[in-house]
Design an enzyme around this catalytic site. Structure first.
Site, PDB file in Angstrom:
ATOM      1  N   ASP A  22       0.789  -1.171  -0.111  1.00 15.64           N
ATOM      2  CA  ASP A  22      -0.069   0.171  -0.029  1.00 15.64           C
ATOM      3  C   ASP A  22       0.812   1.233  -0.094  1.00 15.64           C
ATOM      4  O   ASP A  22       2.009   1.346   0.417  1.00 15.64           O
ATOM      5  CB  ASP A  22      -0.952   0.098   0.984  1.00 15.64           C
ATOM      6  CG  ASP A  22      -2.023   0.875   1.095  1.00 15.64           C
ATOM      7  OD1 ASP A  22      -2.395   1.304  -0.160  1.00 15.64           O
ATOM      8  OD2 ASP A  22      -2.722   1.230   2.246  1.00 15.64           O
ATOM      9  N   HIS A  39       2.939   4.004  -8.788  1.00 19.33           N
ATOM     10  CA  HIS A  39       2.540   2.390  -9.223  1.00 19.33           C
ATOM     11  C   HIS A  39       3.937   1.904  -9.914  1.00 19.33           C
ATOM     12  O   HIS A  39       4.372   0.628  -9.884  1.00 19.33           O
ATOM     13  CB  HIS A  39       1.280   2.148 -10.020  1.00 19.33           C
ATOM     14  CG  HIS A  39       0.069   2.687  -9.559  1.00 19.33           C
ATOM     15  ND1 HIS A  39      -0.077   2.155  -8.012  1.00 19.33           N
ATOM     16  CD2 HIS A  39      -1.117   3.227  -9.684  1.00 19.33           C
ATOM     17  CE1 HIS A  39      -1.158   2.651  -7.670  1.00 19.33           C
ATOM     18  NE2 HIS A  39      -1.964   3.058  -8.691  1.00 19.33           N
ATOM     19  N   LEU A 133      11.126 -20.318  -4.809  1.00 21.60           N
ATOM     20  CA  LEU A 133      10.213 -19.492  -4.163  1.00 21.60           C
ATOM     21  C   LEU A 133       8.997 -19.691  -4.807  1.00 21.60           C
ATOM     22  O   LEU A 133       8.844 -19.725  -6.400  1.00 21.60           O
ATOM     23  CB  LEU A 133      10.580 -18.055  -4.159  1.00 21.60           C
ATOM     24  CG  LEU A 133       9.346 -16.970  -3.944  1.00 21.60           C
ATOM     25  CD1 LEU A 133       9.191 -17.162  -2.383  1.00 21.60           C
ATOM     26  CD2 LEU A 133       9.995 -15.654  -4.281  1.00 21.60           C
TER      27      LEU A 133
HETATM   28  C1  IPE Z   1      -5.324  -2.684  -0.532  1.00 23.19           C
HETATM   29  O1  IPE Z   1      -5.237  -1.457  -0.564  1.00 23.19           O
HETATM   30  C2  IPE Z   1      -5.188  -3.392  -1.816  1.00 23.19           C
HETATM   31  C3  IPE Z   1      -4.004  -3.553  -2.271  1.00 23.19           C
HETATM   32  C4  IPE Z   1      -2.857  -3.425  -1.940  1.00 23.19           C
HETATM   33  C5  IPE Z   1      -4.176  -4.184  -3.893  1.00 23.19           C
HETATM   34  P1  IPE Z   1      -6.126  -0.253  -0.788  1.00 23.19           P
HETATM   35  O2  IPE Z   1      -5.564   1.243  -0.536  1.00 23.19           O
HETATM   36  O3  IPE Z   1      -7.239  -0.547  -1.856  1.00 23.19           O
HETATM   37  O4  IPE Z   1      -7.011  -0.596   0.590  1.00 23.19           O
HETATM   38  P2  IPE Z   1      -7.795   0.607   1.459  1.00 23.19           P
HETATM   39  O5  IPE Z   1      -8.582   1.259   0.444  1.00 23.19           O
HETATM   40  O6  IPE Z   1      -6.871   1.767   1.903  1.00 23.19           O
HETATM   41  O7  IPE Z   1      -8.550  -0.176   2.394  1.00 23.19           O
HETATM   42  C1  IPE Z   2      -1.399   0.444  -3.619  1.00 21.45           C
HETATM   43  O1  IPE Z   2      -1.149   1.695  -3.561  1.00 21.45           O
HETATM   44  C2  IPE Z   2      -1.487  -0.292  -4.845  1.00 21.45           C
HETATM   45  C3  IPE Z   2      -2.911  -0.729  -5.261  1.00 21.45           C
HETATM   46  C4  IPE Z   2      -3.850  -0.634  -4.207  1.00 21.45           C
HETATM   47  C5  IPE Z   2      -2.965  -1.223  -6.445  1.00 21.45           C
HETATM   48  P1  IPE Z   2      -2.541   2.692  -3.450  1.00 21.45           P
HETATM   49  O2  IPE Z   2      -2.667   2.767  -4.862  1.00 21.45           O
HETATM   50  O3  IPE Z   2      -3.713   2.141  -2.577  1.00 21.45           O
HETATM   51  O4  IPE Z   2      -2.065   3.960  -2.872  1.00 21.45           O
HETATM   52  P2  IPE Z   2      -2.364   4.878  -1.753  1.00 21.45           P
HETATM   53  O5  IPE Z   2      -2.711   3.910  -0.881  1.00 21.45           O
HETATM   54  O6  IPE Z   2      -3.614   5.565  -2.217  1.00 21.45           O
HETATM   55  O7  IPE Z   2      -1.335   5.931  -1.241  1.00 21.45           O
HETATM   56 MG    MG Z   3      -4.023   2.254  -0.720  1.00 20.23          MG
END
Ligand code: IPE
Ligand code: IPE
Ligand code: MG
Length: 241
Positions: A22, A39, A133
């Site tokens: 995240d 990303h 792995l």
């Molecule tokens: C969880 O992150 C999903 C992934 C890392 C793929 P999100 O950013 O989508 O989750 P929330 O919305 O903070 O709970």
């Molecule tokens: C995690 O980073 C990647 C995915 C959920 C695909 P986010 O896109 O959720 O980034 P934040 O949490 O908004 O910073």
């Molecule tokens: Mg996120």
């Protein structure tokens, strides 16, 4: 610079580590870029952490790459994420093979665009014989989707006479999940400060150790990963005993 790696007890490594990757968006925003840039940089971390896991002999690494709920993000972001994921998988296949890494995927892959599903399947097939792995990508995955499906399948089995109600056990349920061939995670890591599970492996983390770090995913490096394992090794897992 690897400080924590040297401190690890190689005899007590977690077998399976799951990561909620995240904070890509926040990482980019803090630097004045748009979310996609986050990303893109997250891919470097995926490469690093996969390599780090293979280096010390972790058996399973599960990465939450795209959740069921993530389909609800703005279309350009969803498309960019899909492309990035699939391009990376394609590009990295030779290096997965060089490192004896097997790729698997869990999630509702029927929702992926055809080109994406085909390229993903190709990488899975081309790495299926590797014995090091196992890298599990959770793609279009959510735990409630998975448990709902398992329930449907078990009910069908009862209806058709394959199972009796009394056959329904902890093990039977586990065997109907997408993770059936994979041991439960010993350690679950979430980056970027949020302390929640966001519909990830709810059944499987019953006794996992949870580790949260403020570090955003694109900044997460090998030593951050080894530190999480080190902290895991300081804990006393009692399993209710
Ligand atoms: C969880 O992150 C999903 C992934 C890392 C793929 P999100 O950013 O989508 O989750 P929330 O919305 O903070 O709970
Ligand atoms: C995690 O980073 C990647 C995915 C959920 C695909 P986010 O896109 O959720 O980034 P934040 O949490 O908004 O910073
Ligand atoms: Mg996120």
């Amino acid at each position: 610079m690897s400080f924590y790696k040297e401190k690890l007890d190689k005899a007590r490594l977690p077998k399976h580590i799951a990561i909620i990757m995240d904070g890509n968006g926040r990482w980019a925003k803090e630097r004045g870029y748009d979310r996609i840039f986050g990303h893109q940089n997250g891919v470097t971390s995926v490469r690093e952490i996969t390599e780090a896991a293979a280096e010390i002999g972790i058996e399973y690494l599960t990465l939450y790459a795209f959740s069921t709920e993530n389909w609800g993000r703005p279309q350009p972001e969803v498309e960019a994420l899909m492309e990035l994921l699939i391009d990376t998988i394609e590009k990295e296949t030779p290096s997965l093979n060089q490192n004896n890494i097997r790729l698997m995927a869990i999630g509702d892959l029927s929702r992926l665009p055809d080109y994406a599903r085909e390229k993903l399947q190709r990488c899975i097939d081309q790495t299926s014989q590797n014995s090091g792995l196992t890298l599990v990508l959770a793609l279009s995955y959510s735990s409630r989707w998975e448990i709902t499906n398992a329930l449907k399948n078990i009910c069908e089995g009862v209806q058709s006479g394959k199972y009796n109600i009394d056959d329904i056990s902890d093990k039977l349920i586990s065997d109907h999940l997408t993770t059936k061939s994979i041991p439960d995670p010993d350690l679950m890591i979430r980056t970027s400060g949020e302390e929640r599970v966001s519909n990830f492996l709810l059944w499987q983390i019953a006794y996992s150790e949870l580790y949260f770090t403020q570090t955003h995913w694109p900044a997460f490096r090998k030593d951050n990963f080894y530190q999480a394992i080190y902290e895991f090794q300081q804990r006393d897992r009692r399993f209710g005993k």
